[in-house]
Design an enzyme around this catalytic site. Structure first.
Site, PDB file in Angstrom:
ATOM      1  N   HIS A  39     -22.386 -13.251   6.104  1.00 53.23           N
ATOM      2  CA  HIS A  39     -23.104 -12.434   5.128  1.00 53.23           C
ATOM      3  C   HIS A  39     -24.008 -13.303   4.250  1.00 53.23           C
ATOM      4  O   HIS A  39     -25.093 -12.879   3.853  1.00 53.23           O
ATOM      5  CB  HIS A  39     -22.085 -11.667   4.285  1.00 53.23           C
ATOM      6  CG  HIS A  39     -22.724 -10.886   3.192  1.00 53.23           C
ATOM      7  ND1 HIS A  39     -23.625  -9.879   3.446  1.00 53.23           N
ATOM      8  CD2 HIS A  39     -22.634 -10.985   1.846  1.00 53.23           C
ATOM      9  CE1 HIS A  39     -24.039  -9.386   2.305  1.00 53.23           C
ATOM     10  NE2 HIS A  39     -23.468 -10.043   1.325  1.00 53.23           N
ATOM     11  N   ARG A  62     -26.320  -1.947  -5.241  1.00 53.97           N
ATOM     12  CA  ARG A  62     -25.022  -1.395  -4.839  1.00 53.97           C
ATOM     13  C   ARG A  62     -24.352  -0.767  -6.059  1.00 53.97           C
ATOM     14  O   ARG A  62     -24.129  -1.418  -7.068  1.00 53.97           O
ATOM     15  CB  ARG A  62     -24.131  -2.480  -4.220  1.00 53.97           C
ATOM     16  CG  ARG A  62     -22.829  -1.924  -3.689  1.00 53.97           C
ATOM     17  CD  ARG A  62     -22.125  -2.829  -2.700  1.00 53.97           C
ATOM     18  NE  ARG A  62     -22.700  -2.854  -1.371  1.00 53.97           N
ATOM     19  CZ  ARG A  62     -22.600  -1.869  -0.484  1.00 53.97           C
ATOM     20  NH1 ARG A  62     -21.945  -0.766  -0.782  1.00 53.97           N
ATOM     21  NH2 ARG A  62     -23.150  -1.983   0.704  1.00 53.97           N
ATOM     22  N   THR A  84     -20.081   1.018   6.182  1.00 49.19           N
ATOM     23  CA  THR A  84     -19.966   2.478   6.043  1.00 49.19           C
ATOM     24  C   THR A  84     -21.225   3.198   6.502  1.00 49.19           C
ATOM     25  O   THR A  84     -21.234   4.424   6.633  1.00 49.19           O
ATOM     26  CB  THR A  84     -19.749   2.864   4.569  1.00 49.19           C
ATOM     27  OG1 THR A  84     -20.943   2.530   3.837  1.00 49.19           O
ATOM     28  CG2 THR A  84     -18.563   2.143   3.960  1.00 49.19           C
ATOM     29  N   LYS A 113     -32.457  -2.939  -2.916  1.00 48.13           N
ATOM     30  CA  LYS A 113     -31.222  -2.143  -2.884  1.00 48.13           C
ATOM     31  C   LYS A 113     -30.319  -2.531  -4.046  1.00 48.13           C
ATOM     32  O   LYS A 113     -30.161  -3.709  -4.344  1.00 48.13           O
ATOM     33  CB  LYS A 113     -30.499  -2.410  -1.553  1.00 48.13           C
ATOM     34  CG  LYS A 113     -29.152  -1.731  -1.418  1.00 48.13           C
ATOM     35  CD  LYS A 113     -28.512  -2.040  -0.058  1.00 48.13           C
ATOM     36  CE  LYS A 113     -27.459  -3.111  -0.171  1.00 48.13           C
ATOM     37  NZ  LYS A 113     -26.784  -3.408   1.103  1.00 48.13           N
ATOM     38  N   THR A 119     -25.938   1.762   3.530  1.00 47.95           N
ATOM     39  CA  THR A 119     -27.191   1.002   3.376  1.00 47.95           C
ATOM     40  C   THR A 119     -28.253   1.533   4.333  1.00 47.95           C
ATOM     41  O   THR A 119     -29.404   1.767   3.949  1.00 47.95           O
ATOM     42  CB  THR A 119     -26.928  -0.492   3.651  1.00 47.95           C
ATOM     43  OG1 THR A 119     -26.013  -0.963   2.656  1.00 47.95           O
ATOM     44  CG2 THR A 119     -28.206  -1.320   3.610  1.00 47.95           C
TER      45      THR A 119
END
Ligand code: R5P
Length: 313
Positions: free
Chosen positions: A131, A195, A224, A193, A227
């Protein structure tokens, strides 16, 4: 030194395919639960004096797979393995790489997991598209950070329509998206973005002009699907055409297939870093990492450079 490949239960088929590429049979092992739910593992082939490669993505069920990897490492160490390498095609807990400033009480789980791997005797770790490349600093042992990008790019190349634009769904994914854009000779756009919670994200501004373009969204993982769903709606609002999604790790948890199945996405291209069946999503292509991992193991064993196989920082 002999090579021994051992598969944990998280993705034995990838370990098997990699072993086949290397022309080496898997070394058998058994994992079983005692009635009190304790995990018990035993390695049943000879590993004494061998360079052992333990395959286990720490994908869901993350904790069970992590513990199995640690126990397998301990078993191999006690059985006299000469060198122990963890091959972790998907590294769970990677997103817990810092405390968010408004939540002082959080653990930095990624660091603790790296320490646990060292404690279990794993002298080297092979991971794929972490990541955050800066996680390397958490490992006291050498980390080999491979990338699936060239494999996914080759699978994408013949499938991409004209007027394509690579899109990073967040700022953290820009380096990976740049690699795709460069290799495919395409422009790049970046979404902003935020979160809001583990399952909710909000996409704000778009950096780059996507109107009239066909987006290729590139991400390290689909968890999930939140995004990708938000990115799709922001891109559609901005006038972009039908969307392709490429991601290394297809976790597809918490209703992701239902959420993503209803979106205007023409195709998904993912790797088999975690076990994923092609019928989990419509138009899903799964690209195997077996040849990448086999080549990495071959070079590591021969102490050769890995150069083009590794991720960029
Ligand atoms: C986050 O920064 C990652 O790169 C992914 O975008 C994210 O983890 C995907 O998670 P989800 O599918 O749950 O939105």
């Amino acid at each position: 030194m002999d090579i021994a490949i051992i598969a944990g239960s998280a993705n034995a088929s990838l370990a098997e395919a990699t072993a086949r590429e290397l022309g080496t049979p898997l070394t058998p092992c058994v994992s079983e639960r005692f009635p009190d739910t304790e995990l018990h593992v035993s390695v049943q082939g000879r590993v004494r004096g061998a360079g052992v490669y333990l395959f286990q993505p720490t994908s869901p069920a993350v904790d069970a797979h992590l513990l199995e990897l640690l126990l397998l490492a301990d078993a191999c160490r006690r059985a006299g393995a000469a060198r122990l390498t963890a091959v972790i095609p998907y590294f769970g807990y990677a997103r817990a790489d810092r405390r968010t400033h408004d939540r002082e009480g959080e653990a930095v789980s990624a660091r603790l997991v790296a320490d646990l791997l060292a404690t279990a005797g794993l002298q080297r770790v092979v991971a794929v598209d972490l990541h955050n490349a800066a996680l390397e600093g958490f490992f006291s042992q050498p980390l080999v950070h491979l990338t699936a990008a060239p494999r996914l790019i080759e699978a994408l190349r013949p499938r991409l329509p004209k007027r394509c634009i690579v899109v990073s769904p967040d700022l953290g994914g820009v380096r990976l998206a740049e690699r795709y854009a460069q290799a495919l000779g395409l422009p790049l756009a970046i979404l902003h973005k935020t979160r809001l919670s583990p399952t909710k994200v909000k996409v704000g501004d778009i950096i780059g002009d996507v109107r009239g373009h066909v987006p290729l969204i590139v991400d390290d993982m689909i968890s999930t699907g939140g995004t990708i769903a938000e990115a799709c709606s922001a891109l559609s609002l901005a006038g972009a055409g039908q969307i392709t999604v490429a991601a290394t790790h297809a976790l597809l948890v918490d209703g992701a297939p239902e959420q993503l199945g209803g979106l205007p996405i023409a195709q998904f291209v993912v790797s088999d870093s975690v076990r994923v069946s092609p019928d989990r999503l419509p138009h899903l292509a799964v690209v195997s990492l077996a040849s990448l991992l086999a080549e990495a193991i071959r070079r590591l064993h021969a102490e050769e450079a890995l150069a083009e196989l590794v991720a960029r920082g």
